[in-house]
Design a protein around this motif. Structure first.
Motif, PDB file in Angstrom:
ATOM      1  N   LEU A   1       0.769  -1.001  -0.096  1.00 20.43           N
ATOM      2  CA  LEU A   1       0.070  -0.016  -0.018  1.00 20.43           C
ATOM      3  C   LEU A   1       0.819   1.369   0.105  1.00 20.43           C
ATOM      4  N   GLU A   2       1.977   1.177   0.895  1.00 16.72           N
ATOM      5  CA  GLU A   2       2.616   2.369   0.937  1.00 16.72           C
ATOM      6  C   GLU A   2       3.375   2.585  -0.581  1.00 16.72           C
ATOM      7  N   GLN A   3       3.825   1.544  -1.228  1.00 15.52           N
ATOM      8  CA  GLN A   3       4.627   1.842  -2.443  1.00 15.52           C
ATOM      9  C   GLN A   3       3.475   2.211  -3.213  1.00 15.52           C
ATOM     10  N   TYR A   4       2.313   1.711  -3.554  1.00 15.09           N
ATOM     11  CA  TYR A   4       1.382   1.954  -4.555  1.00 15.09           C
ATOM     12  C   TYR A   4       0.972   3.526  -4.175  1.00 15.09           C
TER      13      TYR A   4
ATOM     14  N   ILE B   1       1.667   9.082  -6.212  1.00 21.22           N
ATOM     15  CA  ILE B   1       1.913  10.593  -6.303  1.00 21.22           C
ATOM     16  C   ILE B   1       3.054  11.066  -7.327  1.00 21.22           C
ATOM     17  N   LEU B   2       3.914   9.971  -7.378  1.00 20.50           N
ATOM     18  CA  LEU B   2       5.095  10.124  -8.493  1.00 20.50           C
ATOM     19  C   LEU B   2       4.457  10.101  -9.986  1.00 20.50           C
ATOM     20  N   HIS B   3       3.501   9.377 -10.121  1.00 18.61           N
ATOM     21  CA  HIS B   3       2.745   9.181 -11.546  1.00 18.61           C
ATOM     22  C   HIS B   3       2.397  10.394 -11.812  1.00 18.61           C
ATOM     23  N   ALA B   4       1.478  11.143 -10.728  1.00 16.60           N
ATOM     24  CA  ALA B   4       0.705  12.506 -10.938  1.00 16.60           C
ATOM     25  C   ALA B   4       1.831  13.491 -11.198  1.00 16.60           C
ATOM     26  N   GLU B   5       3.064  13.347 -10.725  1.00 22.35           N
ATOM     27  CA  GLU B   5       4.080  14.369 -11.027  1.00 22.35           C
ATOM     28  C   GLU B   5       5.099  14.194 -12.538  1.00 22.35           C
TER      29      GLU B   5
ATOM     30  N   ARG C   1       5.630   0.042 -12.780  1.00 20.57           N
ATOM     31  CA  ARG C   1       5.659  -0.340 -11.576  1.00 20.57           C
ATOM     32  C   ARG C   1       4.266  -0.244 -10.719  1.00 20.57           C
ATOM     33  N   MET C   2       3.630   0.882 -11.069  1.00 18.66           N
ATOM     34  CA  MET C   2       2.336   0.705 -10.576  1.00 18.66           C
ATOM     35  C   MET C   2       1.402  -0.427 -10.947  1.00 18.66           C
ATOM     36  N   GLU C   3       1.470  -0.622 -12.237  1.00 24.88           N
ATOM     37  CA  GLU C   3       0.811  -1.787 -12.811  1.00 24.88           C
ATOM     38  C   GLU C   3       1.235  -3.248 -12.067  1.00 24.88           C
ATOM     39  N   ASP C   4       2.443  -3.488 -11.811  1.00 24.55           N
ATOM     40  CA  ASP C   4       2.909  -4.589 -11.204  1.00 24.55           C
ATOM     41  C   ASP C   4       2.673  -4.461  -9.791  1.00 24.55           C
ATOM     42  N   LEU C   5       2.420  -3.534  -8.983  1.00 27.97           N
ATOM     43  CA  LEU C   5       1.829  -3.575  -7.747  1.00 27.97           C
ATOM     44  C   LEU C   5       0.464  -3.442  -7.560  1.00 27.97           C
ATOM     45  N   ALA C   6      -0.140  -3.131  -8.463  1.00 28.24           N
ATOM     46  CA  ALA C   6      -1.654  -3.265  -8.715  1.00 28.24           C
ATOM     47  C   ALA C   6      -2.332  -4.849  -8.975  1.00 28.24           C
ATOM     48  N   TYR C   7      -1.160  -5.385  -9.832  1.00 27.32           N
ATOM     49  CA  TYR C   7      -1.445  -6.858  -9.854  1.00 27.32           C
ATOM     50  C   TYR C   7      -1.297  -7.597  -8.422  1.00 27.32           C
TER      51      TYR C   7
END
Length: 75
Positions: A13-16, A21-25, A34-40
């Motif tokens: 959860l912390e990583q996601y 936040i990074l993706h927004a910036e 990496r977000m897709e990997d974490l979501a999976y």
């Protein structure tokens, strides 16, 4: 169903959240991947099929969550 250890869920959860936040910036392909990997991983860890349900389920499984309150999961 196997349940992920709360420490693992908290870490995911912390990583996601950090990557969101990074993706927004930034929005770089690496961050998105990496977000897709974490979501999976969150979906597999919580037995859900989409990231929104996985986030709710993961937070619900953490210590301190109210285990009898399923109002977020009800239709």
């Amino acid at each position: 169903m196997l349940m992920a250890h709360p420490t693992v869920l908290r870490n995911l959860l912390e990583q996601y959240d950090t990557l969101r936040i990074l993706h927004a910036e930034d929005g770089s392909p690496e961050v998105r991947r990496r977000m897709e990997d974490l979501a999976y991983t969150l979906c597999v860890s919580t037995g859900t099929r989409d990231i929104d349900a996985a986030l709710v389920a993961a937070r619900h499984q953490l210590p301190g969550a109210r285990p009898l309150d399923d109002s977020l999961l009800s239709a």
